[in-house]
Scaffold this motif. Sequence first.
Motif, PDB file in Angstrom:
ATOM      1  N   ILE A 143      -3.514   1.994   1.055  1.00 55.99           N
ATOM      2  CA  ILE A 143      -3.689   2.888  -0.082  1.00 55.99           C
ATOM      3  C   ILE A 143      -2.414   3.703  -0.275  1.00 55.99           C
ATOM      4  CG2 ILE A 143      -6.192   2.973   0.207  1.00 55.99           C
ATOM      5  CD1 ILE A 143      -5.869   5.814   1.338  1.00 55.99           C
ATOM      6  N   LEU A 144      -2.118   4.013  -1.536  1.00 56.01           N
ATOM      7  CA  LEU A 144      -0.933   4.787  -1.888  1.00 56.01           C
ATOM      8  C   LEU A 144      -1.355   6.114  -2.499  1.00 56.01           C
ATOM      9  CD1 LEU A 144       1.124   2.091  -3.833  1.00 56.01           C
ATOM     10  CD2 LEU A 144       1.062   2.490  -1.380  1.00 56.01           C
ATOM     11  N   GLY A 145      -0.528   7.118  -2.313  1.00 56.21           N
ATOM     12  CA  GLY A 145      -0.770   8.412  -2.936  1.00 56.21           C
ATOM     13  C   GLY A 145       0.495   9.242  -2.934  1.00 56.21           C
ATOM     14  N   ARG A 146       0.522  10.251  -3.763  1.00 58.39           N
ATOM     15  CA  ARG A 146       1.691  11.130  -3.810  1.00 58.39           C
ATOM     16  C   ARG A 146       1.736  12.065  -2.611  1.00 58.39           C
ATOM     17  NH1 ARG A 146       1.142  13.443  -9.748  1.00 58.39           N
ATOM     18  NH2 ARG A 146      -0.985  13.447  -9.016  1.00 58.39           N
ATOM     19  N   ASN A 147       0.588  12.560  -2.188  1.00 59.54           N
ATOM     20  CA  ASN A 147       0.511  13.520  -1.097  1.00 59.54           C
ATOM     21  C   ASN A 147       0.291  12.775   0.219  1.00 59.54           C
ATOM     22  OD1 ASN A 147      -0.962  15.275   0.852  1.00 59.54           O
ATOM     23  ND2 ASN A 147      -0.623  16.810  -0.741  1.00 59.54           N
TER      24      ASN A 147
ATOM     25  N   ILE B 258      -4.025   1.373   5.978  1.00 58.92           N
ATOM     26  CA  ILE B 258      -2.730   2.039   6.011  1.00 58.92           C
ATOM     27  C   ILE B 258      -2.653   3.012   4.848  1.00 58.92           C
ATOM     28  CG2 ILE B 258      -0.234   1.668   5.852  1.00 58.92           C
ATOM     29  CD1 ILE B 258      -0.918  -1.289   6.693  1.00 58.92           C
ATOM     30  N   GLY B 259      -2.223   4.229   5.116  1.00 56.82           N
ATOM     31  CA  GLY B 259      -2.014   5.225   4.070  1.00 56.82           C
ATOM     32  C   GLY B 259      -0.528   5.440   3.864  1.00 56.82           C
ATOM     33  N   ILE B 260      -0.045   5.206   2.662  1.00 57.94           N
ATOM     34  CA  ILE B 260       1.369   5.414   2.348  1.00 57.94           C
ATOM     35  C   ILE B 260       1.480   6.568   1.372  1.00 57.94           C
ATOM     36  CG2 ILE B 260       3.461   4.387   1.381  1.00 57.94           C
ATOM     37  CD1 ILE B 260       2.366   1.643   2.195  1.00 57.94           C
TER      38      ILE B 260
ATOM     39  N   ALA C  53       4.231   8.063  -2.493  1.00 55.71           N
ATOM     40  CA  ALA C  53       4.440   6.940  -3.416  1.00 55.71           C
ATOM     41  C   ALA C  53       4.374   7.441  -4.862  1.00 55.71           C
ATOM     42  CB  ALA C  53       3.389   5.866  -3.188  1.00 55.71           C
ATOM     43  N   ASP C  54       5.314   6.991  -5.665  1.00 57.05           N
ATOM     44  CA  ASP C  54       5.351   7.349  -7.078  1.00 57.05           C
ATOM     45  C   ASP C  54       5.193   6.073  -7.895  1.00 57.05           C
ATOM     46  OD1 ASP C  54       5.892   8.159  -9.667  1.00 57.05           O
ATOM     47  OD2 ASP C  54       7.744   9.224  -9.163  1.00 57.05           O
ATOM     48  N   VAL C  55       4.036   5.893  -8.516  1.00 54.32           N
ATOM     49  CA  VAL C  55       3.760   4.659  -9.255  1.00 54.32           C
ATOM     50  C   VAL C  55       4.635   4.505 -10.488  1.00 54.32           C
ATOM     51  CG1 VAL C  55       1.390   4.507  -8.416  1.00 54.32           C
ATOM     52  CG2 VAL C  55       1.845   5.650 -10.595  1.00 54.32           C
TER      53      VAL C  55
END
Length: 84
Positions: free
Chosen positions: A14-18, A39-41, A44-46
């Motif tokens: 999963i991706l996120g900004r925070n 996995i948490g990344i 990330a800036d989509v």
Amino acid sequence: MTRAMVHLGANACILGRNAEKTESMAKSIATARKGAKVIGIGGADVRNIDSLEKAVEKCVKELGGIDYVMYVVSSPPTYTSTLH
């Protein structure tokens, strides 16, 4: 939706900004199935292709590939696609 897929046998990235929130959510989702790898990344800036490429590289390295992509923005999925 990710938690349900993990419960049914998928691993996830999963991706996120925070970073803190993303990693915490990844740990929470991983509890859906014993032995799950989630996995948490964070950071990330989509909107930035370089950021997405780095996230994809990490995901592929750690999970061996990507079979399915879901795009969610604080609501039900707005786009889903299988990768060939």
